[in-house]
Write a protein that holds these residues in place. Structure first.
Motif, mmCIF file in Angstrom:
data_model
loop_
_atom_site.group_PDB
_atom_site.id
_atom_site.type_symbol
_atom_site.label_atom_id
_atom_site.label_comp_id
_atom_site.label_asym_id
_atom_site.label_seq_id
_atom_site.Cartn_x
_atom_site.Cartn_y
_atom_site.Cartn_z
ATOM 1 N N ALA A 29 49.380 27.678 30.351
ATOM 2 C CA ALA A 29 48.828 26.334 30.740
ATOM 3 C C ALA A 29 48.526 26.371 32.381
ATOM 4 O O ALA A 29 47.754 26.240 33.169
ATOM 5 C CB ALA A 29 49.562 25.212 30.230
ATOM 6 N N ALA A 30 49.675 26.927 33.236
ATOM 7 C CA ALA A 30 49.697 27.072 34.475
ATOM 8 C C ALA A 30 48.661 27.742 34.883
ATOM 9 O O ALA A 30 47.956 27.865 35.885
ATOM 10 C CB ALA A 30 50.973 27.381 35.218
ATOM 11 N N GLN A 31 48.382 29.136 34.287
ATOM 12 C CA GLN A 31 47.459 29.970 34.594
ATOM 13 C C GLN A 31 45.931 29.212 34.518
ATOM 14 O O GLN A 31 45.007 29.550 35.461
ATOM 15 C CB GLN A 31 47.348 31.388 33.498
ATOM 16 C CG GLN A 31 46.467 32.389 34.041
ATOM 17 C CD GLN A 31 46.523 33.765 33.460
ATOM 18 O OE1 GLN A 31 46.989 33.773 32.266
ATOM 19 N NE2 GLN A 31 46.000 34.739 33.957
ATOM 20 N N ARG A 32 45.890 28.569 33.356
ATOM 21 C CA ARG A 32 44.562 27.924 33.157
ATOM 22 C C ARG A 32 44.175 27.072 34.481
ATOM 23 O O ARG A 32 42.965 26.900 34.791
ATOM 24 C CB ARG A 32 44.382 27.018 31.857
ATOM 25 C CG ARG A 32 44.325 27.927 30.670
ATOM 26 C CD ARG A 32 43.931 27.251 29.666
ATOM 27 N NE ARG A 32 44.060 27.979 28.302
ATOM 28 C CZ ARG A 32 45.050 27.427 27.299
ATOM 29 N NH1 ARG A 32 45.580 26.272 27.476
ATOM 30 N NH2 ARG A 32 45.320 28.235 26.177
ATOM 31 N N ARG A 33 45.321 26.343 34.907
ATOM 32 C CA ARG A 33 45.231 25.491 36.012
ATOM 33 C C ARG A 33 45.200 25.935 37.373
ATOM 34 O O ARG A 33 45.481 25.353 38.357
ATOM 35 C CB ARG A 33 45.974 24.232 35.946
ATOM 36 C CG ARG A 33 45.699 23.569 34.546
ATOM 37 C CD ARG A 33 46.363 22.441 34.325
ATOM 38 N NE ARG A 33 46.292 21.202 35.418
ATOM 39 C CZ ARG A 33 46.923 20.264 35.464
ATOM 40 N NH1 ARG A 33 47.908 19.965 34.666
ATOM 41 N NH2 ARG A 33 46.681 19.445 36.427
ATOM 42 N N ASP A 34 45.323 27.179 37.406
ATOM 43 C CA ASP A 34 45.378 27.988 38.616
ATOM 44 C C ASP A 34 46.796 27.605 39.310
ATOM 45 O O ASP A 34 46.645 27.582 40.561
ATOM 46 C CB ASP A 34 44.188 27.897 39.676
ATOM 47 C CG ASP A 34 44.120 29.012 40.683
ATOM 48 O OD1 ASP A 34 44.751 30.117 40.550
ATOM 49 O OD2 ASP A 34 43.412 28.616 41.860
ATOM 50 N N ARG A 35 47.795 27.826 38.628
ATOM 51 C CA ARG A 35 48.890 27.513 39.092
ATOM 52 C C ARG A 35 50.075 28.464 39.152
ATOM 53 O O ARG A 35 51.245 28.244 38.893
ATOM 54 C CB ARG A 35 49.873 26.164 38.408
ATOM 55 C CG ARG A 35 48.812 24.861 38.700
ATOM 56 C CD ARG A 35 49.066 24.197 39.884
ATOM 57 N NE ARG A 35 47.968 23.401 40.080
ATOM 58 C CZ ARG A 35 48.312 22.015 39.672
ATOM 59 N NH1 ARG A 35 49.299 21.794 39.290
ATOM 60 N NH2 ARG A 35 47.230 21.131 40.101
ATOM 61 N N LEU A 36 49.756 29.629 39.111
ATOM 62 C CA LEU A 36 50.595 31.041 39.006
ATOM 63 C C LEU A 36 50.500 31.467 40.201
ATOM 64 O O LEU A 36 49.378 31.870 40.558
ATOM 65 C CB LEU A 36 50.225 31.710 37.613
ATOM 66 C CG LEU A 36 50.576 31.249 36.337
ATOM 67 C CD1 LEU A 36 50.517 32.327 35.286
ATOM 68 C CD2 LEU A 36 52.241 30.982 36.368
ATOM 69 N N THR A 37 51.357 32.206 40.725
ATOM 70 C CA THR A 37 51.295 33.045 41.693
ATOM 71 C C THR A 37 51.967 34.547 41.105
ATOM 72 O O THR A 37 53.167 34.448 40.575
ATOM 73 C CB THR A 37 52.235 32.724 42.870
ATOM 74 O OG1 THR A 37 51.600 31.633 43.621
ATOM 75 C CG2 THR A 37 52.296 33.813 44.101
#
Length: 162
Positions: A29-37
């Motif tokens: 979910a975080a990757q889909r929303r560009d929330r991963l580093t």
């Protein structure tokens, strides 16, 4: 009657499996929303600039990484920073599953190979403007908090290959 008899012998295993599934859902979910580093260096840069946006730090290794002294030093520094800034931390094994989840592919579709991303450190970030609200984030956060209450500051999970 022992505690194990009261709660059942596999309750810890089931809890770990539930949290592992929640972590997988959260990362997707975080990757889909560009929330991963992704990456040790990239994560350290972000935490230096905006530590308040980080809600989870995932430190991932496999057996072959345990002898990597430089990586272990990075992990120690990242863990200390996370503890100082009240950032939830998880140690994870199962790099292959992590790569599957994040659809890590070393080819570009044209037969050209490129360097895979460094999945040893992954940060999940949150924005006050558009917060990442999902049950998986709450479940993983609760697990981290419960672990800290048991003096386990850096809980460990194993991601199973599928």
């Amino acid at each position: 009657m022992t505690l194990e008899e009261l709660v059942g012998p596999n309750s810890t295993d089931k809890k770990m499996e539930t949290v592992s599934q929640a972590l997988e859902e959260l990362l997707v979910a975080a990757q889909r929303r560009d929330r991963l580093t992704v990456g040790v260096y990239e994560s350290a840069k972000l935490m230096n600039v905006d530590p308040d946006s980080v809600v989870l730090c995932v430190l991932a290794t496999d057996e072959e990484d345990e002898d990597d002294i430089a990586l272990q030093i990075h992990f120690t520094l990242l863990q200390a920073f996370c503890c100082d800034n009240d950032i939830n931390i998880l140690r994870v094994t199962g790099m292959r599953r992590l790569a599957e989840l994040l659809e890590e592919d070393t080819g570009d579709g044209n037969g050209n190979e490129h360097e895979p991303r460094d999945l040893h450190c992954i940060l999940v970030t949150n924005s006050p403007v558009e917060p990442l609200q999902c049950q998986a984030l709450q479940d993983v956060g609760s697990y981290c908090e419960e672990s800290r209450c048991r003096n386990q500051w850096v809980p460990c999970l194993h991601l199973q290959d599928r």
